[in-house]
Write a protein that holds these residues in place. Sequence first.
Motif, PDB file in Angstrom:
ATOM      1  N   THR A   1       7.617  12.267   3.624  1.00 61.58           N
ATOM      2  CA  THR A   1       8.851  12.356   2.831  1.00 61.58           C
ATOM      3  C   THR A   1       8.550  12.196   1.341  1.00 61.58           C
ATOM      4  O   THR A   1       9.122  12.902   0.510  1.00 61.58           O
ATOM      5  CB  THR A   1       9.872  11.297   3.274  1.00 61.58           C
ATOM      6  OG1 THR A   1       9.269   9.993   3.230  1.00 61.58           O
ATOM      7  CG2 THR A   1      10.359  11.556   4.687  1.00 61.58           C
ATOM      8  N   GLN A   2       7.635  11.284   0.990  1.00 59.29           N
ATOM      9  CA  GLN A   2       7.295  11.093  -0.418  1.00 59.29           C
ATOM     10  C   GLN A   2       6.508  12.274  -0.985  1.00 59.29           C
ATOM     11  O   GLN A   2       6.490  12.487  -2.199  1.00 59.29           O
ATOM     12  CB  GLN A   2       6.506   9.795  -0.589  1.00 59.29           C
ATOM     13  CG  GLN A   2       7.355   8.552  -0.360  1.00 59.29           C
ATOM     14  CD  GLN A   2       6.535   7.281  -0.510  1.00 59.29           C
ATOM     15  OE1 GLN A   2       6.386   6.760  -1.606  1.00 59.29           O
ATOM     16  NE2 GLN A   2       6.004   6.794   0.603  1.00 59.29           N
ATOM     17  N   ALA A   3       5.880  13.057  -0.094  1.00 58.02           N
ATOM     18  CA  ALA A   3       5.187  14.264  -0.539  1.00 58.02           C
ATOM     19  C   ALA A   3       6.132  15.445  -0.683  1.00 58.02           C
ATOM     20  O   ALA A   3       5.706  16.538  -1.059  1.00 58.02           O
ATOM     21  CB  ALA A   3       4.068  14.610   0.436  1.00 58.02           C
TER      22      ALA A   3
ATOM     23  N   LEU B   1       0.820  -1.211   0.000  1.00 55.61           N
ATOM     24  CA  LEU B   1       0.000   0.000   0.000  1.00 55.61           C
ATOM     25  C   LEU B   1       0.854   1.261   0.000  1.00 55.61           C
ATOM     26  O   LEU B   1       0.479   2.282  -0.580  1.00 55.61           O
ATOM     27  CB  LEU B   1      -0.920   0.005   1.234  1.00 55.61           C
ATOM     28  CG  LEU B   1      -2.045  -1.028   1.252  1.00 55.61           C
ATOM     29  CD1 LEU B   1      -2.726  -1.041   2.610  1.00 55.61           C
ATOM     30  CD2 LEU B   1      -3.062  -0.733   0.154  1.00 55.61           C
ATOM     31  N   CYS B   2       1.995   1.210   0.681  1.00 64.42           N
ATOM     32  CA  CYS B   2       2.871   2.386   0.833  1.00 64.42           C
ATOM     33  C   CYS B   2       4.296   1.961   0.472  1.00 64.42           C
ATOM     34  O   CYS B   2       5.101   1.624   1.353  1.00 64.42           O
ATOM     35  CB  CYS B   2       2.793   2.910   2.267  1.00 64.42           C
ATOM     36  SG  CYS B   2       3.654   4.472   2.548  1.00 64.42           S
ATOM     37  N   PRO B   3       4.649   1.971  -0.811  1.00 61.61           N
ATOM     38  CA  PRO B   3       5.936   1.420  -1.255  1.00 61.61           C
ATOM     39  C   PRO B   3       7.163   2.102  -0.660  1.00 61.61           C
ATOM     40  O   PRO B   3       8.225   1.492  -0.570  1.00 61.61           O
ATOM     41  CB  PRO B   3       5.885   1.627  -2.780  1.00 61.61           C
ATOM     42  CG  PRO B   3       4.438   1.724  -3.105  1.00 61.61           C
ATOM     43  CD  PRO B   3       3.797   2.385  -1.934  1.00 61.61           C
ATOM     44  N   GLY B   4       7.064   3.355  -0.248  1.00 60.89           N
ATOM     45  CA  GLY B   4       8.232   4.063   0.274  1.00 60.89           C
ATOM     46  C   GLY B   4       8.507   3.816   1.742  1.00 60.89           C
ATOM     47  O   GLY B   4       9.324   4.498   2.359  1.00 60.89           O
TER      48      GLY B   4
ATOM     49  N   GLU C   1      -9.682  -0.572  -1.317  1.00 63.81           N
ATOM     50  CA  GLU C   1      -8.298  -0.432  -0.867  1.00 63.81           C
ATOM     51  C   GLU C   1      -7.837   1.013  -1.038  1.00 63.81           C
ATOM     52  O   GLU C   1      -8.020   1.623  -2.091  1.00 63.81           O
ATOM     53  CB  GLU C   1      -7.413  -1.368  -1.693  1.00 63.81           C
ATOM     54  CG  GLU C   1      -6.005  -1.522  -1.143  1.00 63.81           C
ATOM     55  CD  GLU C   1      -5.258  -2.618  -1.873  1.00 63.81           C
ATOM     56  OE1 GLU C   1      -4.575  -2.311  -2.860  1.00 63.81           O
ATOM     57  OE2 GLU C   1      -5.377  -3.794  -1.459  1.00 63.81           O
ATOM     58  N   PRO C   2      -7.247   1.606  -0.014  1.00 65.74           N
ATOM     59  CA  PRO C   2      -6.826   3.009  -0.104  1.00 65.74           C
ATOM     60  C   PRO C   2      -5.732   3.203  -1.142  1.00 65.74           C
ATOM     61  O   PRO C   2      -4.899   2.325  -1.364  1.00 65.74           O
ATOM     62  CB  PRO C   2      -6.325   3.330   1.309  1.00 65.74           C
ATOM     63  CG  PRO C   2      -5.982   2.014   1.915  1.00 65.74           C
ATOM     64  CD  PRO C   2      -6.939   1.024   1.312  1.00 65.74           C
ATOM     65  N   ASP C   3      -5.737   4.377  -1.766  1.00 69.03           N
ATOM     66  CA  ASP C   3      -4.789   4.709  -2.825  1.00 69.03           C
ATOM     67  C   ASP C   3      -3.701   5.615  -2.253  1.00 69.03           C
ATOM     68  O   ASP C   3      -3.898   6.822  -2.108  1.00 69.03           O
ATOM     69  CB  ASP C   3      -5.526   5.405  -3.973  1.00 69.03           C
ATOM     70  CG  ASP C   3      -4.629   5.676  -5.174  1.00 69.03           C
ATOM     71  OD1 ASP C   3      -3.404   5.556  -5.045  1.00 69.03           O
ATOM     72  OD2 ASP C   3      -5.177   6.009  -6.243  1.00 69.03           O
ATOM     73  N   ALA C   4      -2.538   5.017  -1.929  1.00 71.52           N
ATOM     74  CA  ALA C   4      -1.453   5.787  -1.318  1.00 71.52           C
ATOM     75  C   ALA C   4      -0.919   6.844  -2.277  1.00 71.52           C
ATOM     76  O   ALA C   4      -0.548   7.949  -1.855  1.00 71.52           O
ATOM     77  CB  ALA C   4      -0.329   4.850  -0.875  1.00 71.52           C
ATOM     78  N   GLU C   5      -0.887   6.527  -3.563  1.00 69.69           N
ATOM     79  CA  GLU C   5      -0.370   7.495  -4.537  1.00 69.69           C
ATOM     80  C   GLU C   5      -1.236   8.750  -4.567  1.00 69.69           C
ATOM     81  O   GLU C   5      -0.723   9.884  -4.605  1.00 69.69           O
ATOM     82  CB  GLU C   5      -0.306   6.859  -5.920  1.00 69.69           C
ATOM     83  CG  GLU C   5       0.318   7.774  -6.969  1.00 69.69           C
ATOM     84  CD  GLU C   5       0.451   7.104  -8.321  1.00 69.69           C
ATOM     85  OE1 GLU C   5       0.777   7.814  -9.298  1.00 69.69           O
ATOM     86  OE2 GLU C   5       0.224   5.871  -8.403  1.00 69.69           O
TER      87      GLU C   5
END
Length: 866
Positions: A78-80, A47-50, A137-141
Amino acid sequence: MELKRIRPLRGPNLWSRRTSLEVEVQCAPEECAVDSVTGFEERLRGLCPGLSDLRAAAHHGSLTLAHALEATLLALQTQAGCPVSFSGTMPTEEVGLYIVVVEYSEETVALAAVEMAHTLVESAWQIPTSSEPSADEPDAEAMINTLREMDEDDRLGPSTGAIVSAAVERGIPFRRLTSGSLVQFGWGYRQRRIQAAEVDATSAVAEAIAQDKDLTKHLLHAAGVPVPLGQPVKNAEEAWQVAEKIGLPVVLKPQNGSQGKGVTVNITTRQQLEAAYVAAAVKPPVLVEKYLPGSDYRLLVVGQHLIAAARRDPPFVIGDGSKTIQQLVEIVNADPRRGEGHATSLTKIRLDEIAKSCLALQHMNPDSVPEKGRRVLLRNNANLSTGGTATDVTDDVHPEIAARVIDAARMIGLHVCGVDVVCESVQRPLEEQNGGIVEVNAAPGLRMHLNPSYGKGRNIGTPVIAELFVPGDDGRIPVIAVSGVNGKTTTTRLIAHILSSTGLCVGMTNTDGVYIDGRQTDSGDCSGPKSARNVLGHPHVQAAVLETARGGVLREGLGFDRCAVAVITNIGEGDHLGLNHIHTAEGVSRIKQVIVQNVAPTGYAVLNAADPLVVAMAAESPGKVIFFAQDAHDPLIVAQRARAKRVVFVESGEIVAAEGPIEHRLPLSQVPLTRGGLLGFQIENTLAAVGACWALDMAWDSICEGLHSFDSDSKNAPGRFNLMRYRDATVIADYGHNPDAMRALVAAFNALPAQANTKRTVVISGAGDRRDEDIRQQTAILGQAFDNVVIYEDACQRGRAAGEVMALLRAGLQGASRTTHVEEIQGEFIAIDRGLALLQPGDQCLVLVDQVEEALAHLQNRMTQG
């Protein structure tokens, strides 16, 4: 997993010097050991690849959902694009309850991110019923994109951010005053402010002149600065007449415009002029100017220096013979350096009506396919905000051009000025090439200089800060932070009084209110960070003395980044135990020492040598340490004297401030606060205040003068051992509210002169948010020293049932060696009156007030009635 409480810690705090989000997380038993749950980490990582290593977050201990929340919250930020790195998860004494702390750069982003992280962790925790992805399923992107947009909207723009970074580099404190670009640098009377790249010294008159392009041009021409011919017009017909008069080609633009909006250049026909007039007239009046051939340059002047220069080119695409202009623009906009607004180094090109008009002049439209190699302009103006590019040319600017643009800035009265120049080359004087200054900007964008499309980026923030603060000036005023369990309000007031007696305008916060130069500007408990920031933002304040209570530190952190002096009066057995997961004196100490951890490297921590928990804080101070104690033979005092370190103590009835062979002395008989040296706790408060003022290198005579003129009456120190006379009896009003305070008050009463038949009466209530044993212990102590005890119930029971606190106070009197008479009263003022009624001449009475101001007024009224 339940998020029970979320707190943004906006200043240095218990966990870090960085702004952080503190989240109280309740985990169910099965959520406290997720190591054995098959597939959880893989699902969360999907769900959160980073995501970082969850085992690292747990520090190789038992992995919980709280640790997963920590790692996910950090990863989302951090990914944002948020520059954050610190995080941690700490267990509490309650089973399954954890404190998660994660750094943030923008509060709104962090608050949104924690809810998103909660959603992702909860989703990963749910064991899927099938191998197919769920529609829910939540969309992390999508979450990260939302956070990125929020961050770009909320964070400082590049111009303001560069100036703030330069201030931080010099150790100058800053405070963002709005969600926009209004920023305060420094504190008190030394503060300065900016709005984006505009500084506070720039007058509204100068700004108004810069906005009026025609007036600017006339003033510059009068100063001998080359400018294009032109004049304002009221309609398109008049515009054409002026264009014919000064000669084509011409430029049309709003007389009071900005960011290149409504500007059309190189107009050669009446048809073009009429279309350009419509675009410019959106913000009338309209200015017609002679078109100057050449390139568009922006030169930045700060103070009396040229700091940077850039050539600006309008947005364009190069044809390849197969793609449409629309497709070519999309390819250019795919450059990661291009974004919306000012957050990125380049702005995306817009195919709006202005671009389409520009294409029409070239006999093209968005669907046209230009031949290979053809350069197609998409705008006539070269502003970065409309998709243009910038090339740094700072090192190429001819000294004569530099002199002309500096003259222009000074003529208008701008301290930070963007000067727009049109000429063939900046390597030759303007007069030699028929170039000129076409515009002067009061709040220039700095993005093209900081991060140009091509060439070397320039450090713009440093010269702007140098314009605000001379070398060596960090914009700070002395900040003295005072904390501890008992005596901090009196110590705060005494320090403020000593500083004020030297003529300084002192800002003070304490549990009674906010005071500026002796005038109360706010009331109530003002010992938190908000009140501290208000004092530091006051333009008259030359020194700040800030009582720093436990609650504010836990709730929000400190209201300042560092202090010149941190004073810790004592810890003792602690106070407020059982609240906010603090159950021991050591826990209280960890909170109080936050101010010590944030002493400036050139500053001092002033610490009580007689309190082991306070002594242990010395290792946390980045600066030096001054120890104080009543006992001249205290081992630490003796050791520090041997090392020639600063110490403050009492010897032979005198206050002594010693450093190596140097000694300053003052008899306690000359310090009214101590009642001639009878009141031990006031002696300690005095020693702490002396240490704080000495840490600021105040003259000893000034310290002595301040001590001599301060008395603990209801004006200087309300509710702090205020002595009164009632029918030949002694009445003391005090705000003591914990066992250590009761012991100090009993010691003080034992030191007061008394006759053999003197009776003592105490009027007492208890704070409902203390532990049962702390409430009972107060009357257990008083029962050994007072004959009569009048118990009353506070106006606010702080979560206790009616009568519960009075029952605990009465229970504490069981086995009392001296108390023979106990009464229970409803109402503070009625209880005070009952206590006074029990007095005979020569008796002594201690009134432990709850509503300080109102109770003191009631007592004063009774004293006058006699």
